[in-house]
Motif scaffolding. Structure first.
Motif, mmCIF file in Angstrom:
data_model
loop_
_atom_site.group_PDB
_atom_site.id
_atom_site.type_symbol
_atom_site.label_atom_id
_atom_site.label_comp_id
_atom_site.label_asym_id
_atom_site.label_seq_id
_atom_site.Cartn_x
_atom_site.Cartn_y
_atom_site.Cartn_z
ATOM 1 N N SER A 37 19.260 50.754 28.640
ATOM 2 C CA SER A 37 18.554 49.539 28.230
ATOM 3 C C SER A 37 18.220 48.680 29.444
ATOM 4 N N PHE A 38 19.190 48.541 30.349
ATOM 5 C CA PHE A 38 18.962 47.738 31.556
ATOM 6 C C PHE A 38 17.864 48.341 32.417
ATOM 7 N N VAL A 39 17.904 49.650 32.593
ATOM 8 C CA VAL A 39 16.895 50.318 33.434
ATOM 9 C C VAL A 39 15.497 50.087 32.862
ATOM 10 N N SER A 40 15.373 50.221 31.540
ATOM 11 C CA SER A 40 14.042 50.035 30.938
ATOM 12 C C SER A 40 13.588 48.577 31.059
ATOM 13 N N GLU A 41 14.515 47.623 30.882
ATOM 14 C CA GLU A 41 14.152 46.204 31.028
ATOM 15 C C GLU A 41 13.771 45.895 32.467
ATOM 16 N N PHE A 42 14.535 46.464 33.417
ATOM 17 C CA PHE A 42 14.278 46.224 34.838
ATOM 18 C C PHE A 42 12.924 46.777 35.251
ATOM 19 N N VAL A 43 12.623 47.976 34.789
ATOM 20 C CA VAL A 43 11.326 48.592 35.110
ATOM 21 C C VAL A 43 10.190 47.742 34.553
ATOM 22 N N ARG A 44 10.406 47.240 33.327
ATOM 23 C CA ARG A 44 9.372 46.417 32.706
ATOM 24 C C ARG A 44 9.162 45.117 33.481
ATOM 25 N N ILE A 45 10.284 44.544 33.972
ATOM 26 C CA ILE A 45 10.173 43.272 34.698
ATOM 27 C C ILE A 45 9.423 43.447 36.015
ATOM 28 N N ILE A 46 9.743 44.523 36.741
ATOM 29 C CA ILE A 46 9.143 44.661 38.083
ATOM 30 C C ILE A 46 7.756 45.289 38.056
ATOM 31 N N SER A 47 7.396 45.935 36.963
ATOM 32 C CA SER A 47 6.133 46.674 36.975
ATOM 33 C C SER A 47 4.974 45.905 36.342
ATOM 34 N N THR A 48 5.274 44.765 35.719
ATOM 35 C CA THR A 48 4.175 44.033 35.067
ATOM 36 C C THR A 48 4.068 42.615 35.605
ATOM 37 N N GLU A 49 2.887 42.081 35.516
ATOM 38 C CA GLU A 49 2.678 40.668 35.819
ATOM 39 C C GLU A 49 3.319 39.870 34.691
ATOM 40 N N HIS A 50 4.047 38.839 35.045
ATOM 41 C CA HIS A 50 4.732 38.118 33.984
ATOM 42 C C HIS A 50 4.693 36.619 34.200
ATOM 43 N N ASP A 51 4.742 35.917 33.067
ATOM 44 C CA ASP A 51 4.805 34.457 33.126
ATOM 45 C C ASP A 51 6.225 34.007 32.782
ATOM 46 N N GLU A 52 6.373 32.711 32.766
ATOM 47 C CA GLU A 52 7.730 32.164 32.544
ATOM 48 C C GLU A 52 8.258 32.539 31.162
ATOM 49 N N ALA A 53 7.366 32.589 30.168
ATOM 50 C CA ALA A 53 7.803 32.944 28.808
ATOM 51 C C ALA A 53 8.374 34.353 28.777
#
Lengths: 64, 177
Positions: B122-138
């Motif tokens: 779960s952590f790996v998938s969340e981490f990949v999602r965080i670093i691989s996409t443009e994201h806003d504060e929400a």
């Protein structure tokens, strides 16, 4: 300080630490810790051990 | 407003369920006097660890110049809670006081490995999602705390699995004489 008197009394009765622990309703590690001198049991446990080994408190727990 | 009330209600339900589980476990599980003493020492160490970590967060927040983002603070608090549980758990396992008399270590070892692996993935998938996409504060609000939670749970369960395994091997090697 190691409790060699307890260890030899247990051996004389041909009881393993596991057996003595089961009789006294404690864990094997507690009996091991008492024999190694790493834990000072309460008087209640001392009496329970003495009853299991048919020895008095002095015989098992008094310092020489 | 409704979401806040719902979140509070869920929290109360979780606390009540945990209380019932702990009460039932207390009836079914026996710890001898040495184990109770060691567990108490473990609670003390974990408590002071929590104080030290929270003090560190507060000091950093005060001297940093700007307030920590809410999602970072949430993540840090989750890590503090899980780390304190890990400290207590490993201390008790090392001193033969985590398991009650007659409890099966192997079952807990399997549970820790499985749960740790699930949280790790779960952590790996969340981490990949965080670093691989443009994201806003929400986005960060939503996923950072979740990623921190998964990471903390992974560390907790896998480190306890390692501690249990080491203890099992040491107990087998330990000779009475």
């Amino acid at each position: 300080m190691k409790n060699l008197k307890l260890k030899s009394a247990r051996a004389a009765k041909d009881l393993s630490q596991e057996d003595l622990a089961r009789i006294c309703e404690v864990s094997r590690q507690t009996i091991s810790a008492i024999e190694k001198g790493d834990y000072n049991p309460t008087i209640k446990l001392c009496i329970s051990i003495c009853k299991a080994l048919d020895k008095s408190l002095d015989e098992l727990f008094w310092e020489d | 407003m409704f979401e806040k009330i719902l979140a509070l209600a869920i929290y109360v339900v979780i606390v009540v369920v945990l209380w019932v589980i702990v009460k039932k476990r207390k009836k079914d599980t026996n710890f001898d006097e040495m184990q109770e003493k060691v567990r108490a020492e473990g609670y003390k160490i974990a408590f002071f660890s929590v104080l030290a970590m929270l003090t560190g967060i507060i000091i950093y927040d005060v001297i940093a110049g700007e307030a920590l983002p809410q999602y970072v603070l949430s993540g840090l608090l989750i890590v503090v809670v899980m780390l304190s549980f890990t400290i207590w758990g490993i201390y008790c396992i090392r001193h033969d006081s985590f398991f009650g008399i007659g409890q099966d270590w192997k079952t807990y070892l399997c549970i820790c490995i499985v749960v740790g692996a699930i949280h790790c993935s779960s952590f790996v998938s969340e981490f990949v999602r965080i670093i691989s996409t443009e994201h806003d504060e929400a986005f960060m609000h939503l996923f950072f705390a979740k990623a921190a939670s998964s990471a903390a749970m992974t560390v907790t369960f896998l480190s306890m699995a390692v501690a249990i395994a080491i203890k099992m091997i040491a107990s087998k090697k330990e000779s009475e004489d």
